[in-house]
Scaffold this active site. Structure first.
Site, mmCIF file in Angstrom:
data_model
loop_
_atom_site.group_PDB
_atom_site.id
_atom_site.type_symbol
_atom_site.label_atom_id
_atom_site.label_comp_id
_atom_site.label_asym_id
_atom_site.label_seq_id
_atom_site.Cartn_x
_atom_site.Cartn_y
_atom_site.Cartn_z
ATOM 1 N N ASP A 213 0.792 -1.576 0.140
ATOM 2 C CA ASP A 213 -0.066 -0.068 -0.027
ATOM 3 C C ASP A 213 1.378 1.127 -0.285
ATOM 4 O O ASP A 213 2.474 2.023 0.187
ATOM 5 C CB ASP A 213 -1.145 -0.123 1.039
ATOM 6 C CG ASP A 213 -2.144 0.799 1.149
ATOM 7 O OD1 ASP A 213 -2.578 1.195 0.025
ATOM 8 O OD2 ASP A 213 -2.984 0.197 1.686
ATOM 9 N N GLU B 59 -0.727 1.772 -4.864
ATOM 10 C CA GLU B 59 -0.808 3.263 -4.587
ATOM 11 C C GLU B 59 -1.977 4.262 -5.800
ATOM 12 O O GLU B 59 -1.921 5.390 -5.782
ATOM 13 C CB GLU B 59 0.567 3.497 -5.319
ATOM 14 C CG GLU B 59 1.147 3.648 -7.172
ATOM 15 C CD GLU B 59 0.312 4.994 -7.565
ATOM 16 O OE1 GLU B 59 -0.400 4.052 -8.067
ATOM 17 O OE2 GLU B 59 1.253 5.872 -7.245
ATOM 18 N N ASP C 259 -1.990 6.901 -8.449
ATOM 19 C CA ASP C 259 -1.794 8.824 -8.051
ATOM 20 C C ASP C 259 -0.795 9.015 -8.871
ATOM 21 O O ASP C 259 -1.033 10.394 -9.269
ATOM 22 C CB ASP C 259 -1.101 8.884 -6.535
ATOM 23 C CG ASP C 259 -2.490 8.740 -5.417
ATOM 24 O OD1 ASP C 259 -3.546 8.677 -5.950
ATOM 25 O OD2 ASP C 259 -2.582 9.609 -4.763
ATOM 26 N N ASN C 260 0.116 8.034 -9.330
ATOM 27 C CA ASN C 260 1.067 8.190 -10.193
ATOM 28 C C ASN C 260 1.130 7.360 -10.924
ATOM 29 O O ASN C 260 2.858 7.409 -11.780
ATOM 30 C CB ASN C 260 2.636 7.289 -8.979
ATOM 31 C CG ASN C 260 3.298 8.562 -7.682
ATOM 32 O OD1 ASN C 260 3.507 9.983 -7.713
ATOM 33 N ND2 ASN C 260 2.530 8.089 -6.306
ATOM 34 N N ASP D 231 -9.935 4.159 -3.375
ATOM 35 C CA ASP D 231 -10.809 1.841 -2.471
ATOM 36 C C ASP D 231 -12.197 2.802 -3.541
ATOM 37 O O ASP D 231 -13.129 3.075 -3.723
ATOM 38 C CB ASP D 231 -11.502 2.422 -1.415
ATOM 39 C CG ASP D 231 -10.143 1.704 -0.619
ATOM 40 O OD1 ASP D 231 -8.629 2.370 -1.346
ATOM 41 O OD2 ASP D 231 -9.994 1.829 0.731
HETATM 42 C C1 GLA Z 1 -5.893 1.257 1.572
HETATM 43 C C2 GLA Z 1 -5.923 0.724 1.045
HETATM 44 C C3 GLA Z 1 -7.216 -0.698 0.761
HETATM 45 C C4 GLA Z 1 -6.946 -1.402 2.715
HETATM 46 C C5 GLA Z 1 -6.765 -0.142 3.075
HETATM 47 C C6 GLA Z 1 -6.140 -0.857 4.510
HETATM 48 O O1 GLA Z 1 -7.002 2.230 1.386
HETATM 49 O O2 GLA Z 1 -6.407 1.078 -0.835
HETATM 50 O O3 GLA Z 1 -7.189 -1.330 -0.421
HETATM 51 O O4 GLA Z 1 -5.810 -1.767 2.002
HETATM 52 O O5 GLA Z 1 -5.272 0.468 2.997
HETATM 53 O O6 GLA Z 1 -6.344 0.090 5.257
#
Ligand code: GLA
Length: 403
Positions: free
Chosen positions: A149, A182, A185-186, A204
Protein backbone atom coordinates in the site's frame (compact mmCIF):
# COMPACT_ATOMS: atom_id res chain seq x y z
CA UNK A 1 42.91 -4.07 -13.28
CA UNK A 2 41.52 -7.47 -14.32
CA UNK A 3 40.14 -7.97 -10.79
CA UNK A 4 38.51 -4.57 -10.91
CA UNK A 5 36.93 -5.45 -14.24
CA UNK A 6 35.61 -8.75 -12.86
CA UNK A 7 34.23 -6.99 -9.81
CA UNK A 8 32.47 -4.51 -12.07
CA UNK A 9 30.92 -7.34 -14.08
CA UNK A 10 29.75 -9.01 -10.86
CA UNK A 11 28.17 -5.79 -9.63
CA UNK A 12 26.40 -5.21 -12.94
CA UNK A 13 25.26 -8.84 -12.94
CA UNK A 14 23.91 -8.62 -9.39
CA UNK A 15 22.04 -5.40 -10.24
CA UNK A 16 20.52 -7.11 -13.29
CA UNK A 17 19.58 -10.13 -11.22
CA UNK A 18 17.94 -8.00 -8.56
CA UNK A 19 16.11 -5.75 -10.95
CA UNK A 20 13.46 -8.34 -11.75
CA UNK A 21 10.06 -9.29 -10.54
CA UNK A 22 9.17 -12.95 -10.19
CA UNK A 23 8.39 -14.07 -13.72
CA UNK A 24 5.68 -16.30 -15.15
CA UNK A 25 3.29 -15.32 -12.39
CA UNK A 26 -0.17 -13.85 -12.95
CA UNK A 27 -0.13 -14.67 -16.66
CA UNK A 28 -3.89 -14.35 -16.37
CA UNK A 29 -5.50 -11.94 -13.85
CA UNK A 30 -5.10 -13.25 -10.28
CA UNK A 31 -8.30 -14.60 -8.70
CA UNK A 32 -8.99 -14.77 -4.99
CA UNK A 33 -10.49 -13.10 -1.96
CA UNK A 34 -9.39 -10.18 0.24
CA UNK A 35 -10.57 -9.38 3.76
CA UNK A 36 -10.76 -5.58 3.53
CA UNK A 37 -14.09 -4.71 1.85
CA UNK A 38 -16.18 -6.61 4.37
CA UNK A 39 -14.07 -6.97 7.48
CA UNK A 40 -11.68 -4.00 7.63
CA UNK A 41 -9.25 -4.64 10.46
CA UNK A 42 -11.71 -7.00 12.20
CA UNK A 43 -9.89 -10.15 11.04
CA UNK A 44 -8.62 -13.29 12.73
CA UNK A 45 -7.40 -16.81 12.07
CA UNK A 46 -10.88 -18.40 12.14
CA UNK A 47 -11.98 -16.09 9.35
CA UNK A 48 -9.02 -17.10 7.20
CA UNK A 49 -9.52 -20.79 7.85
CA UNK A 50 -13.28 -20.68 7.30
CA UNK A 51 -12.74 -18.74 4.10
CA UNK A 52 -10.26 -21.37 2.89
CA UNK A 53 -12.83 -24.06 3.72
CA UNK A 54 -15.49 -22.13 1.81
CA UNK A 55 -13.21 -21.89 -1.25
CA UNK A 56 -13.16 -25.67 -1.40
CA UNK A 57 -16.69 -26.51 -0.22
CA UNK A 58 -18.47 -23.97 -2.42
CA UNK A 59 -16.50 -24.83 -5.54
CA UNK A 60 -14.68 -21.51 -5.73
CA UNK A 61 -11.32 -23.22 -5.87
CA UNK A 62 -12.53 -25.34 -8.75
CA UNK A 63 -13.80 -22.21 -10.50
CA UNK A 64 -10.25 -20.79 -10.37
CA UNK A 65 -10.13 -18.68 -7.19
CA UNK A 66 -6.74 -19.20 -5.63
CA UNK A 67 -5.42 -16.43 -3.35
CA UNK A 68 -6.68 -15.69 0.15
CA UNK A 69 -5.35 -12.24 0.97
CA UNK A 70 -5.23 -10.91 4.50
CA UNK A 71 -5.39 -7.12 4.35
CA UNK A 72 -4.51 -4.42 6.88
CA UNK A 73 -4.94 -5.10 10.60
CA UNK A 74 -3.03 -8.38 10.99
CA UNK A 75 -0.11 -6.90 12.93
CA UNK A 76 0.58 -5.81 16.46
CA UNK A 77 1.13 -2.08 16.85
CA UNK A 78 4.91 -2.42 17.38
CA UNK A 79 7.78 -4.42 15.88
CA UNK A 80 9.63 -6.74 18.29
CA UNK A 81 13.06 -6.07 19.83
CA UNK A 82 14.72 -7.30 16.60
CA UNK A 83 12.49 -5.07 14.52
CA UNK A 84 10.54 -7.99 13.14
CA UNK A 85 6.85 -7.57 12.37
CA UNK A 86 4.63 -9.32 14.89
CA UNK A 87 1.18 -10.75 14.13
CA UNK A 88 -1.52 -9.50 16.50
CA UNK A 89 -1.46 -12.17 19.25
CA UNK A 90 -5.20 -11.94 19.92
CA UNK A 91 -6.30 -12.19 16.30
CA UNK A 92 -3.61 -14.68 15.25
CA UNK A 93 -2.53 -16.61 18.34
CA UNK A 94 -0.97 -19.32 16.15
CA UNK A 95 1.00 -16.75 14.12
CA UNK A 96 0.86 -16.24 10.38
CA UNK A 97 2.85 -19.28 9.26
CA UNK A 98 0.26 -21.66 10.68
CA UNK A 99 -2.59 -20.07 8.69
CA UNK A 100 -0.41 -19.94 5.57
CA UNK A 101 0.19 -23.67 6.04
CA UNK A 102 -3.54 -24.25 6.50
CA UNK A 103 -4.36 -22.36 3.30
CA UNK A 104 -1.63 -24.28 1.44
CA UNK A 105 -2.97 -27.57 2.77
CA UNK A 106 -6.21 -26.80 0.87
CA UNK A 107 -4.26 -26.35 -2.36
CA UNK A 108 -4.71 -22.55 -2.20
CA UNK A 109 -2.30 -19.61 -1.98
CA UNK A 110 -1.85 -16.97 0.68
CA UNK A 111 -1.48 -13.21 0.34
CA UNK A 112 -0.53 -10.61 2.92
CA UNK A 113 -0.75 -6.82 3.13
CA UNK A 114 1.96 -4.31 3.97
CA UNK A 115 2.66 -0.71 3.15
CA UNK A 116 5.57 1.26 1.67
CA UNK A 117 5.21 4.04 4.27
CA UNK A 118 6.14 4.34 7.93
CA UNK A 119 2.73 3.03 8.89
CA UNK A 120 -0.04 1.18 7.08
CA UNK A 121 -3.27 3.02 6.30
CA UNK A 122 -4.81 1.66 9.51
CA UNK A 123 -1.78 2.71 11.60
CA UNK A 124 0.26 -0.51 11.92
CA UNK A 125 4.04 -0.68 11.30
CA UNK A 126 4.95 -0.04 7.64
CA UNK A 127 7.90 -1.49 5.76
CA UNK A 128 9.76 1.75 5.07
CA UNK A 129 13.40 1.10 5.97
CA UNK A 130 12.71 -2.59 6.70
CA UNK A 131 11.93 -3.83 3.21
CA UNK A 132 14.52 -6.63 3.02
CA UNK A 133 13.90 -7.77 6.59
CA UNK A 134 10.13 -7.89 6.04
CA UNK A 135 10.39 -9.62 2.65
CA UNK A 136 12.61 -12.27 4.23
CA UNK A 137 10.06 -12.85 6.98
CA UNK A 138 7.19 -13.05 4.47
CA UNK A 139 9.15 -15.62 2.48
CA UNK A 140 9.83 -17.64 5.65
CA UNK A 141 6.12 -17.65 6.34
CA UNK A 142 5.58 -18.94 2.80
CA UNK A 143 3.41 -16.15 1.40
CA UNK A 144 2.60 -16.17 -2.31
CA UNK A 145 1.24 -12.64 -2.81
CA UNK A 146 2.05 -9.26 -1.31
CA UNK A 147 -0.32 -6.29 -1.52
CA UNK A 148 1.82 -3.21 -0.90
CA UNK A 149 0.00 0.00 0.00
CA UNK A 150 0.93 3.69 -0.18
CA UNK A 151 -0.12 5.45 3.05
CA UNK A 152 2.32 7.56 5.08
CA UNK A 153 4.90 7.73 2.30
CA UNK A 154 5.84 11.43 2.57
CA UNK A 155 8.84 12.27 0.34
CA UNK A 156 9.05 8.77 -1.10
CA UNK A 157 9.33 8.30 -4.84
CA UNK A 158 6.69 5.75 -5.83
CA UNK A 159 8.65 3.95 -8.53
CA UNK A 160 11.73 3.76 -6.31
CA UNK A 161 9.76 2.52 -3.29
CA UNK A 162 8.05 -0.25 -5.26
CA UNK A 163 11.36 -1.19 -6.91
CA UNK A 164 12.93 -1.56 -3.48
CA UNK A 165 10.26 -3.99 -2.32
CA UNK A 166 10.33 -5.82 -5.65
CA UNK A 167 14.09 -6.32 -5.23
CA UNK A 168 13.61 -7.39 -1.60
CA UNK A 169 11.02 -9.98 -2.67
CA UNK A 170 13.29 -11.14 -5.46
CA UNK A 171 16.17 -11.52 -2.99
CA UNK A 172 13.92 -13.73 -0.83
CA UNK A 173 13.85 -16.16 -3.75
CA UNK A 174 10.14 -16.93 -3.38
CA UNK A 175 7.78 -16.58 -6.35
CA UNK A 176 5.59 -13.83 -4.88
CA UNK A 177 2.93 -11.97 -6.85
CA UNK A 178 3.52 -8.27 -6.18
CA UNK A 179 0.35 -6.19 -6.00
CA UNK A 180 1.01 -2.45 -6.21
CA UNK A 181 -1.56 -0.38 -4.36
CA UNK A 182 -0.77 3.31 -4.84
CA UNK A 183 -4.26 4.10 -6.17
CA UNK A 184 -3.08 5.35 -9.56
CA UNK A 185 -1.70 8.56 -8.01
CA UNK A 186 1.64 8.23 -9.81
CA UNK A 187 0.31 6.53 -12.95
CA UNK A 188 1.91 3.12 -12.26
CA UNK A 189 0.69 1.78 -15.60
CA UNK A 190 3.52 3.87 -17.10
CA UNK A 191 6.34 2.43 -14.96
CA UNK A 192 5.24 -0.68 -13.07
CA UNK A 193 5.21 -3.35 -15.76
CA UNK A 194 8.59 -4.72 -14.67
CA UNK A 195 7.96 -4.10 -10.99
CA UNK A 196 4.59 -5.59 -10.08
CA UNK A 197 2.05 -8.00 -11.51
CA UNK A 198 -0.97 -5.76 -10.87
CA UNK A 199 -1.48 -2.16 -9.91
CA UNK A 200 -4.50 -0.42 -8.48
CA UNK A 201 -5.75 2.36 -10.72
CA UNK A 202 -7.98 4.27 -8.27
CA UNK A 203 -8.60 4.90 -4.60
CA UNK A 204 -10.89 2.48 -2.80
CA UNK A 205 -14.01 1.01 -4.32
CA UNK A 206 -17.35 1.46 -2.60
CA UNK A 207 -20.47 -0.56 -2.89
CA UNK A 208 -22.63 1.29 -5.41
CA UNK A 209 -23.44 1.48 -9.09
CA UNK A 210 -22.63 5.12 -9.70
CA UNK A 211 -21.56 7.11 -6.65
CA UNK A 212 -18.47 8.90 -5.51
CA UNK A 213 -17.89 9.49 -1.81
CA UNK A 214 -15.42 12.23 -0.83
CA UNK A 215 -12.99 11.73 2.08
CA UNK A 216 -11.10 15.05 2.01
CA UNK A 217 -8.12 14.47 -0.25
CA UNK A 218 -9.43 11.28 -1.88
CA UNK A 219 -12.69 9.69 -3.01
CA UNK A 220 -14.01 6.18 -2.97
CA UNK A 221 -15.89 5.28 -6.11
CA UNK A 222 -18.65 2.95 -7.22
CA UNK A 223 -18.42 0.62 -10.19
CA UNK A 224 -19.06 3.01 -13.08
CA UNK A 225 -16.99 5.94 -11.78
CA UNK A 226 -14.00 3.54 -11.53
CA UNK A 227 -14.58 2.20 -15.03
CA UNK A 228 -15.10 5.62 -16.57
CA UNK A 229 -12.09 7.16 -14.89
CA UNK A 230 -9.69 4.45 -16.05
CA UNK A 231 -11.21 2.96 -19.19
CA UNK A 232 -8.38 4.24 -21.40
CA UNK A 233 -5.62 2.15 -19.84
CA UNK A 234 -6.17 -0.98 -21.88
CA UNK A 235 -2.89 -0.80 -23.75
CA UNK A 236 -0.99 -1.17 -20.46
CA UNK A 237 -2.58 -4.47 -19.44
CA UNK A 238 -1.40 -7.91 -20.50
CA UNK A 239 -0.14 -11.25 -19.22
CA UNK A 240 1.84 -10.67 -16.00
CA UNK A 241 0.82 -7.01 -15.56
CA UNK A 242 -2.76 -5.95 -14.98
CA UNK A 243 -4.82 -2.85 -14.28
CA UNK A 244 -6.43 -3.60 -10.91
CA UNK A 245 -9.91 -2.07 -10.57
CA UNK A 246 -9.92 -3.05 -6.86
CA UNK A 247 -11.43 -5.88 -4.84
CA UNK A 248 -15.00 -6.56 -5.92
CA UNK A 249 -18.19 -5.60 -4.10
CA UNK A 250 -20.27 -8.43 -5.55
CA UNK A 251 -22.57 -9.73 -2.81
CA UNK A 252 -22.14 -6.63 -0.66
CA UNK A 253 -25.49 -4.93 -1.25
CA UNK A 254 -26.07 -3.96 -4.86
CA UNK A 255 -28.89 -5.76 -6.65
CA UNK A 256 -28.16 -9.14 -8.22
CA UNK A 257 -28.34 -7.65 -11.70
CA UNK A 258 -25.95 -4.84 -10.77
CA UNK A 259 -23.62 -7.47 -9.35
CA UNK A 260 -23.80 -9.33 -12.67
CA UNK A 261 -22.78 -6.15 -14.49
CA UNK A 262 -19.97 -5.53 -11.98
CA UNK A 263 -18.63 -9.06 -12.38
CA UNK A 264 -18.95 -8.95 -16.18
CA UNK A 265 -17.11 -5.62 -16.38
CA UNK A 266 -14.25 -6.70 -14.10
CA UNK A 267 -13.97 -9.81 -16.26
CA UNK A 268 -14.03 -7.92 -19.54
CA UNK A 269 -11.54 -5.35 -18.30
CA UNK A 270 -9.08 -8.12 -17.30
CA UNK A 271 -9.06 -6.86 -13.73
CA UNK A 272 -7.92 -9.28 -11.06
CA UNK A 273 -11.04 -11.03 -9.75
CA UNK A 274 -10.63 -10.58 -6.02
CA UNK A 275 -13.82 -11.24 -4.07
CA UNK A 276 -14.59 -8.87 -1.20
CA UNK A 277 -17.69 -10.39 0.38
CA UNK A 278 -18.23 -12.77 3.29
CA UNK A 279 -18.03 -16.17 1.60
CA UNK A 280 -19.55 -17.90 4.60
CA UNK A 281 -22.92 -16.22 4.30
CA UNK A 282 -23.56 -15.22 0.69
CA UNK A 283 -26.78 -15.82 -1.23
CA UNK A 284 -27.11 -18.49 -3.90
CA UNK A 285 -27.49 -15.78 -6.52
CA UNK A 286 -24.16 -14.20 -5.50
CA UNK A 287 -22.46 -17.58 -5.62
CA UNK A 288 -23.95 -18.23 -9.04
CA UNK A 289 -22.53 -14.96 -10.34
CA UNK A 290 -19.00 -15.30 -8.98
CA UNK A 291 -18.79 -18.96 -9.96
CA UNK A 292 -19.98 -18.55 -13.52
CA UNK A 293 -17.28 -20.40 -15.42
CA UNK A 294 -18.18 -18.83 -18.77
CA UNK A 295 -17.70 -15.32 -17.45
CA UNK A 296 -14.53 -16.26 -15.59
CA UNK A 297 -13.17 -17.71 -18.84
CA UNK A 298 -13.57 -14.29 -20.46
CA UNK A 299 -11.42 -12.79 -17.71
CA UNK A 300 -8.87 -15.59 -17.91
CA UNK A 301 -8.58 -15.67 -21.70
CA UNK A 302 -4.94 -16.34 -22.61
CA UNK A 303 -4.57 -13.28 -24.82
CA UNK A 304 -5.19 -10.99 -21.83
CA UNK A 305 -6.66 -8.18 -23.95
CA UNK A 306 -8.69 -5.63 -22.01
CA UNK A 307 -12.15 -4.74 -23.35
CA UNK A 308 -13.15 -1.36 -24.78
CA UNK A 309 -16.40 0.50 -25.22
CA UNK A 310 -17.67 -0.07 -28.75
CA UNK A 311 -20.86 2.02 -28.62
CA UNK A 312 -22.46 4.12 -25.95
CA UNK A 313 -25.73 5.96 -25.47
CA UNK A 314 -27.54 7.11 -22.34
CA UNK A 315 -29.37 3.78 -21.96
CA UNK A 316 -27.01 1.30 -23.55
CA UNK A 317 -23.27 0.59 -23.47
CA UNK A 318 -21.68 -2.09 -25.64
CA UNK A 319 -18.28 -3.35 -24.51
CA UNK A 320 -16.21 -5.80 -26.53
CA UNK A 321 -13.16 -7.94 -25.77
CA UNK A 322 -11.19 -9.93 -28.33
CA UNK A 323 -10.61 -13.51 -27.18
CA UNK A 324 -8.35 -16.31 -28.41
CA UNK A 325 -9.31 -18.28 -31.55
CA UNK A 326 -11.07 -15.34 -33.18
CA UNK A 327 -13.84 -15.30 -30.56
CA UNK A 328 -15.24 -12.17 -28.92
CA UNK A 329 -16.98 -11.33 -25.69
CA UNK A 330 -19.66 -8.68 -26.16
CA UNK A 331 -21.61 -7.08 -23.33
CA UNK A 332 -24.84 -5.14 -23.85
CA UNK A 333 -25.39 -3.19 -20.65
CA UNK A 334 -28.66 -1.53 -19.79
CA UNK A 335 -27.58 1.64 -17.97
CA UNK A 336 -31.16 2.72 -17.24
CA UNK A 337 -33.52 1.46 -14.56
CA UNK A 338 -36.16 0.38 -17.08
CA UNK A 339 -36.25 -2.67 -19.26
CA UNK A 340 -34.51 -2.14 -22.61
CA UNK A 341 -35.69 -3.55 -25.91
CA UNK A 342 -32.52 -4.26 -27.82
CA UNK A 343 -32.49 -4.25 -31.60
CA UNK A 344 -28.99 -4.52 -32.99
CA UNK A 345 -27.51 -4.95 -36.44
CA UNK A 346 -24.04 -6.48 -36.05
CA UNK A 347 -22.80 -5.10 -39.35
CA UNK A 348 -24.06 -1.54 -39.13
CA UNK A 349 -21.29 -0.50 -36.73
CA UNK A 350 -18.63 -3.14 -37.41
CA UNK A 351 -16.55 -4.14 -34.41
CA UNK A 352 -12.99 -3.14 -35.18
CA UNK A 353 -10.39 -2.88 -32.43
CA UNK A 354 -7.97 -0.05 -33.20
CA UNK A 355 -5.46 -1.29 -30.62
CA UNK A 356 -5.09 -4.93 -31.65
CA UNK A 357 -6.39 -4.55 -35.24
CA UNK A 358 -8.74 -7.44 -34.60
CA UNK A 359 -12.18 -7.17 -36.09
CA UNK A 360 -15.42 -9.01 -36.39
CA UNK A 361 -14.96 -10.49 -39.84
CA UNK A 362 -17.72 -10.65 -42.38
CA UNK A 363 -15.94 -13.45 -44.18
CA UNK A 364 -17.28 -15.86 -41.57
CA UNK A 365 -20.77 -14.86 -42.73
CA UNK A 366 -21.98 -15.16 -39.18
CA UNK A 367 -20.85 -15.85 -35.67
CA UNK A 368 -22.73 -18.04 -33.26
CA UNK A 369 -23.92 -16.24 -30.13
CA UNK A 370 -23.69 -17.88 -26.73
CA UNK A 371 -25.30 -16.22 -23.71
CA UNK A 372 -22.62 -16.58 -21.01
CA UNK A 373 -24.78 -15.96 -17.92
CA UNK A 374 -27.67 -18.11 -19.15
CA UNK A 375 -25.30 -20.75 -20.64
CA UNK A 376 -27.19 -21.17 -23.88
CA UNK A 377 -26.85 -20.69 -27.63
CA UNK A 378 -29.06 -17.91 -28.87
CA UNK A 379 -28.54 -17.86 -32.63
CA UNK A 380 -26.35 -16.28 -35.27
CA UNK A 381 -25.23 -12.76 -36.09
CA UNK A 382 -26.58 -12.95 -39.64
CA UNK A 383 -29.80 -11.17 -38.77
CA UNK A 384 -30.95 -8.30 -36.64
CA UNK A 385 -30.45 -9.25 -33.01
CA UNK A 386 -33.39 -8.62 -30.70
CA UNK A 387 -33.54 -9.11 -26.97
CA UNK A 388 -34.79 -7.64 -23.71
CA UNK A 389 -32.47 -6.53 -20.93
CA UNK A 390 -33.68 -5.66 -17.44
CA UNK A 391 -32.70 -2.36 -15.83
CA UNK A 392 -29.05 -2.25 -14.68
CA UNK A 393 -28.46 -5.70 -16.15
CA UNK A 394 -26.21 -7.17 -18.80
CA UNK A 395 -26.51 -9.51 -21.71
CA UNK A 396 -23.05 -11.00 -22.02
CA UNK A 397 -22.33 -12.96 -25.19
CA UNK A 398 -19.50 -14.94 -26.66
CA UNK A 399 -19.31 -14.81 -30.43
CA UNK A 400 -17.59 -17.71 -32.21
CA UNK A 401 -16.78 -17.66 -35.93
CA UNK A 402 -18.70 -20.09 -38.12
CA UNK A 403 -16.53 -21.53 -40.83
C1 GLA B 1 -5.97 1.45 1.47
C2 GLA B 1 -6.16 0.44 0.34
C3 GLA B 1 -7.28 -0.51 0.68
C4 GLA B 1 -6.98 -1.21 1.99
C5 GLA B 1 -6.73 -0.21 3.09
C6 GLA B 1 -6.20 -0.85 4.36
O1 GLA B 1 -7.07 2.28 1.58
O2 GLA B 1 -6.42 1.11 -0.87
O3 GLA B 1 -7.49 -1.44 -0.36
O4 GLA B 1 -5.85 -2.05 1.81
O5 GLA B 1 -5.76 0.76 2.69
O6 GLA B 1 -5.95 0.08 5.37
Amino acid sequence: MRKLFLLLIMIVFSICVNAQKAENLALTPPMGWNSWNTFGTDINEQLVMQTADAFVELGLKEAGYEYIVLDDGWMAKERDENNNLVPDPKKFPGGIKSIVDYVHSKGLKFGLYECAGNQTCAGYPGSRGFEYQDAKLFAEWGIDFLKYDWCNTENLNAKGAYETMRDALHASKQPIVFSICEWGDNEPWKWAKDIGHLWRVTGDITNCWDCEVGHGNWSSRGIWPIINLRKDLRKFAGPGHWNDLDMMEVGNGMTDSEDRVHFAMWSLLTSPLILGNDLRSMSNETLKTIENKNVIAVNQDVLGIQAYCHLKSLELEIWVKPLANGEWAVAFINMSNDELLLSYDWWKHPINDQLTHKQLEKKYKSYSMYDLYASKNIGLTNKNFESKIKGHDVLLLKLSPQK
